[in-house]
Design a protein around this motif. Structure first.
Motif, mmCIF file in Angstrom:
data_model
loop_
_atom_site.group_PDB
_atom_site.id
_atom_site.type_symbol
_atom_site.label_atom_id
_atom_site.label_comp_id
_atom_site.label_asym_id
_atom_site.label_seq_id
_atom_site.Cartn_x
_atom_site.Cartn_y
_atom_site.Cartn_z
ATOM 1 N N HIS A 1 6.391 -5.696 3.197
ATOM 2 C CA HIS A 1 5.054 -5.349 2.731
ATOM 3 C C HIS A 1 4.057 -6.492 2.900
ATOM 4 C CE1 HIS A 1 7.337 -2.040 1.269
ATOM 5 N NE2 HIS A 1 8.046 -2.846 0.511
ATOM 6 N N TRP A 2 4.572 -7.683 3.205
ATOM 7 C CA TRP A 2 3.717 -8.853 3.344
ATOM 8 C C TRP A 2 2.637 -8.677 4.412
ATOM 9 C CZ3 TRP A 2 2.636 -12.422 7.127
ATOM 10 C CH2 TRP A 2 1.935 -13.556 6.703
ATOM 11 N N THR B 1 5.263 3.411 -4.708
ATOM 12 C CA THR B 1 6.095 2.628 -3.806
ATOM 13 C C THR B 1 5.883 1.132 -4.032
ATOM 14 O OG1 THR B 1 4.396 2.533 -2.098
ATOM 15 C CG2 THR B 1 5.917 4.433 -2.037
ATOM 16 N N LEU C 1 -2.965 3.885 5.294
ATOM 17 C CA LEU C 1 -2.175 4.471 4.210
ATOM 18 C C LEU C 1 -2.555 5.935 4.032
ATOM 19 C CD1 LEU C 1 -1.686 1.452 3.583
ATOM 20 C CD2 LEU C 1 -1.862 2.026 1.188
ATOM 21 N N LEU D 1 0.070 -3.886 -2.862
ATOM 22 C CA LEU D 1 -1.313 -3.811 -2.368
ATOM 23 C C LEU D 1 -2.309 -3.748 -3.519
ATOM 24 C CD1 LEU D 1 -0.942 -1.457 0.720
ATOM 25 C CD2 LEU D 1 -1.407 -3.923 0.718
ATOM 26 N N ALA E 1 1.032 -5.993 5.389
ATOM 27 C CA ALA E 1 -0.025 -5.122 4.855
ATOM 28 C C ALA E 1 -0.835 -5.850 3.792
ATOM 29 C CB ALA E 1 0.574 -3.841 4.293
ATOM 30 N N ARG F 1 5.114 -0.968 -1.762
ATOM 31 C CA ARG F 1 3.922 -1.321 -0.981
ATOM 32 C C ARG F 1 2.651 -1.028 -1.769
ATOM 33 N NH1 ARG F 1 2.313 1.188 4.858
ATOM 34 N NH2 ARG F 1 2.356 3.101 3.642
ATOM 35 N N GLU G 1 -0.780 7.430 -1.115
ATOM 36 C CA GLU G 1 -0.505 6.019 -1.381
ATOM 37 C C GLU G 1 -1.779 5.260 -1.753
ATOM 38 O OE1 GLU G 1 2.422 2.523 0.266
ATOM 39 O OE2 GLU G 1 2.171 4.347 1.437
#
Length: 178
Positions: free
Chosen positions: A32-33, A73, A142, A79, A35, A75, A146
């Motif tokens: 996820h880094w 999630t 996304l 985020l 994003a 992510r 999300e």
């Protein structure tokens, strides 16, 4: 990533008390880094994106026991933390406007850089919530569900926010945005 897959991913790293185990934390955030960095670069000033992501990761580490895969999630959670850190940096005044000449450097190479610069300028005039929705949906790709998780709102609210943002951009840019 589907919610079921996210739940399996989180539970594979979780201890019996639900917290993400320290040894698995780096592996858990690694996918996820990119994003997180992309969002911080789009929302903040060049040079401050690393700081915002670092703060978001430190916060994620401290709050890892609060992550609830049934609410979204990994992510989306990461985020949301990143967006919050970008907002905090802006409020603290550590964010300065990007010189217009540098905007083109931050955008992906396209055949019409002038349009990209106009769009980047127009994005900075949107309300913070509208800009976040646009950045997450259009630039990070996304899905609406999300985006809603990141923004902690209903999917209908995201759709409405995106519609309002498109209307504002249409007015600012004076062209049809489809």
């Amino acid at each position: 990533m589907e919610v079921d897959a996210a739940m399996r991913e989180a539970s594979s790293c979780a201890r019996p008390d639900g917290a993400i185990a320290g040894d698995d934390f780096a592996a858990w955030i690694a996918p996820h880094w990119p994003a997180m960095m992309a969002l911080a670069q789009r929302l903040g000033e060049r040079g401050h994106a690393d700081d915002a992501v670092q703060e978001a990761l430190a916060l994620a580490w401290r709050k890892r026991g609060q992550f609830d895969p049934s609410r979204g999630t990994p992510r989306a959670w990461l985020l949301a933390l990143t967006a919050d850190q970008c907002r905090r940096a802006y409020r603290r005044g550590t964010r300065t406007p990007i010189p217009v000449d540098d905007v083109g450097d931050r955008l992906a190479a396209t055949s019409d850089t002038a349009v990209d610069v106009d769009l980047q300028r127009a994005l900075t005039t949107l309300a913070p919530r509208q800009r976040l929705a646009v950045e997450l949906f259009y630039f990070l790709g996304l899905p609406v569900a999300e985006v809603a998780q990141v923004m902690d709102c209903a999917q209908g609210t995201v759709k409405s926010t995106l519609s309002d943002a498109r209307g504002a951009l249409r007015t600012i840019l004076g062209r049809d945005l489809g």
